[in-house]
Design a protein around this motif. Sequence first.
Motif, PDB file in Angstrom:
ATOM      1  N   GLU A  94       0.836  -1.208   0.000  1.00  0.00           N
ATOM      2  CA  GLU A  94       0.000   0.000   0.000  1.00  0.00           C
ATOM      3  C   GLU A  94       0.875   1.265   0.000  1.00  0.00           C
ATOM      4  N   ALA A  95       1.904   1.253   0.839  1.00  0.00           N
ATOM      5  CA  ALA A  95       2.789   2.425   0.906  1.00  0.00           C
ATOM      6  C   ALA A  95       3.524   2.622  -0.423  1.00  0.00           C
ATOM      7  N   ALA A  96       3.989   1.513  -1.016  1.00  0.00           N
ATOM      8  CA  ALA A  96       4.705   1.630  -2.295  1.00  0.00           C
ATOM      9  C   ALA A  96       3.765   2.115  -3.395  1.00  0.00           C
ATOM     10  N   LEU A  97       2.533   1.597  -3.407  1.00  0.00           N
ATOM     11  CA  LEU A  97       1.561   2.046  -4.411  1.00  0.00           C
ATOM     12  C   LEU A  97       1.288   3.535  -4.260  1.00  0.00           C
ATOM     13  N   ASP A  98       1.089   3.967  -3.028  1.00  0.00           N
ATOM     14  CA  ASP A  98       0.806   5.377  -2.777  1.00  0.00           C
ATOM     15  C   ASP A  98       1.948   6.260  -3.294  1.00  0.00           C
ATOM     16  N   ARG A  99       3.177   5.766  -3.119  1.00  0.00           N
ATOM     17  CA  ARG A  99       4.365   6.509  -3.555  1.00  0.00           C
ATOM     18  C   ARG A  99       4.481   6.508  -5.079  1.00  0.00           C
ATOM     19  N   LEU A 100       4.111   5.398  -5.715  1.00  0.00           N
ATOM     20  CA  LEU A 100       4.424   5.211  -7.138  1.00  0.00           C
ATOM     21  C   LEU A 100       3.277   5.588  -8.078  1.00  0.00           C
ATOM     22  N   LEU A 101       2.062   5.695  -7.554  1.00  0.00           N
ATOM     23  CA  LEU A 101       0.941   6.096  -8.414  1.00  0.00           C
ATOM     24  C   LEU A 101       0.951   7.602  -8.590  1.00  0.00           C
ATOM     25  N   PRO A 102       0.527   8.083  -9.763  1.00  0.00           N
ATOM     26  CA  PRO A 102       0.541   9.529  -9.983  1.00  0.00           C
ATOM     27  C   PRO A 102      -0.493  10.231  -9.117  1.00  0.00           C
ATOM     28  N   SER A 103      -0.194  11.459  -8.759  1.00  0.00           N
ATOM     29  CA  SER A 103      -1.146  12.284  -8.019  1.00  0.00           C
ATOM     30  C   SER A 103      -0.898  13.727  -8.414  1.00  0.00           C
ATOM     31  N   GLY A 104      -1.783  14.607  -7.999  1.00  0.00           N
ATOM     32  CA  GLY A 104      -1.593  16.014  -8.330  1.00  0.00           C
ATOM     33  C   GLY A 104      -2.865  16.596  -8.884  1.00  0.00           C
ATOM     34  N   ASP A 105      -2.905  17.890  -8.892  1.00  0.00           N
ATOM     35  CA  ASP A 105      -4.105  18.581  -9.334  1.00  0.00           C
ATOM     36  C   ASP A 105      -3.836  19.214 -10.688  1.00  0.00           C
ATOM     37  N   ASP A 106      -4.045  18.450 -11.735  1.00  0.00           N
ATOM     38  CA  ASP A 106      -3.896  19.017 -13.074  1.00  0.00           C
ATOM     39  C   ASP A 106      -5.069  18.558 -13.948  1.00  0.00           C
ATOM     40  N   ALA A 107      -4.970  18.846 -15.239  1.00  0.00           N
ATOM     41  CA  ALA A 107      -6.123  18.634 -16.125  1.00  0.00           C
ATOM     42  C   ALA A 107      -6.598  17.180 -16.131  1.00  0.00           C
ATOM     43  N   GLN A 108      -5.663  16.233 -15.923  1.00  0.00           N
ATOM     44  CA  GLN A 108      -6.086  14.831 -15.975  1.00  0.00           C
ATOM     45  C   GLN A 108      -6.134  14.185 -14.589  1.00  0.00           C
ATOM     46  N   SER A 109      -6.314  14.988 -13.537  1.00  0.00           N
ATOM     47  CA  SER A 109      -6.261  14.429 -12.186  1.00  0.00           C
ATOM     48  C   SER A 109      -7.386  13.408 -11.937  1.00  0.00           C
TER      49      SER A 109
END
Lengths: 301, 301
Positions: free
Chosen positions: B22-37
């Motif tokens: 779970e921790a690795a997924l959280d680190r490795l999945l994209p995140s952020g507030d942009d047009a494709q969030s």
Amino acid sequence: MALMVVDGRLGPALAAAAERAEAALDRLLPSGDDAQSRLYEAMRYACLGGGKRLRAFLVIQSAALFHVAPRAADRVAASVEMLHAYSLVHDDLPAMDNDDLRRGKPSCHKAFDEATAILAGDALQARAFEVLAEPDTHPDPAVRCELVASLGQAAGARGMAGGQMIDLLAEAHKLTEAEVTRLQMLKTARLMTWCCEAGAILGKAPAPLRHALAGYGRDLGLAFQIADDILDELGTLEEIGKTPKKDAAAGKATLVSLLGLERARAQARMLAEQAVGHLDPFGPPADTLRDLVGFVVTRRT
Amino acid sequence: MALMVVDGRLGPALAAAAERAEAALDRLLPSGDDAQSRLYEAMRYACLGGGKRLRAFLVIQSAALFHVAPRAADRVAASVEMLHAYSLVHDDLPAMDNDDLRRGKPSCHKAFDEATAILAGDALQARAFEVLAEPDTHPDPAVRCELVASLGQAAGARGMAGGQMIDLLAEAHKLTEAEVTRLQMLKTARLMTWCCEAGAILGKAPAPLRHALAGYGRDLGLAFQIADDILDELGTLEEIGKTPKKDAAAGKATLVSLLGLERARAQARMLAEQAVGHLDPFGPPADTLRDLVGFVVTRRT
């Protein structure tokens, strides 16, 4: 600079790249008569016998600048054509752009069915990465890893898939010029950029040359997308092999709808000139890539 | 051998692997507030906060047999969980198994929409390969390439996607016992096999040990799938977190419908014993993997 002139070199070079890509795809796609052969057929239907093979051409031509073994370039070209084909198969699905035609024939979910089309796209993406990672693609595994990691980036949420997400959201709210450019950057230009960089990666080119090719691919991709929008606006089904005026019908903003035809054409020309400028360090060996720019912005299909 | 006993080691080991994944997924999945969030959100929804993380557990435990750096194992575990999550998202689509529930919550296309779910699956697959190929996964690029190529094979037309194709065709014609076993081999066991081999690849294990782990993963995967079919037959929605009796409703043959409950259970036990047998070369360090076998065939969720 005479961008409108597509001289005699380009036609044969495009045809040769298309032939090499087709042969490599035929070799690398699964086949056989077993329980899941319907899936192999759908993958082959989506990949073989059509398309301009622009992405394969970019890989092959950029690799040739660094004297990369043709067999290696062909595998990478086939790999990117698989990835491109998968994106078209999924984009055409009813839940996405809902297009029944592709390259002048029924799109994959019409020729097969939706479930098969989803799986064929999925399996094409897996095979694209697998081919890049296999030893035959390059003797140096560091080169193969770099190809995989950079293609993953170009194809994923911050690349092609992200661009398609923005494109879908564009039906709900009108995009600005900056947003449309970002969309086209992600949806089209990222993968074309990767194709040009792939040649430099295969050739272990110094960073400045790799960046120059990336710049060429990006500007070419953006110019290509504007030309595509213009074709979508003006073309007939016979000319473009897919349903015209889809974007307008879906209420989507394009650079054509935002800027008008003339300013969009001027923008494409400006990008085309920039693209050619990036090729300066390569001299005459890059002439075919130069010729391609004119073809891309003036093409009718 | 007391397969029914899930002793005290297994629970904490499963919980620890799930937490690390779970921790690795959280680190490795994209995140952020942009047009494709919205796409990032759908990817995170599909991957985070649920599932038994059996595949992550297999990677982490098999890697530990060869003293692989935990950080490397965690990245590979996250990668296979992304791939598994993508397959669930696509399998649940209306055109595929049409399931509104997954892990006790709305499936991805219900929580978002079909187009977003298709794209989220696509982007998860791309990210899974990208993560494997990145330098942080292993200092030796040859190891990373082998991970990518073998995962491509396990996920593609001759692996997971091929298995799903056979599964879809199974609605139209009744499969034989041999065909059902082939289906389960491709659809479930191939990826579990890969998880166990991944530890050996990361640890540059000698071929006989790698093959032993592959054998363990295959037999475990087949036993797991029979147990899954039994749960599908007997379980309630609350217990299994997804719609029960889907296969029977779709007219699909499973080993339970072909052999009956008792013979299916006996088959699962036989596979479980075989799986444990493959672990003989590893001695006590493989005890947690041995315990898992009992858990898999007797689990209620």
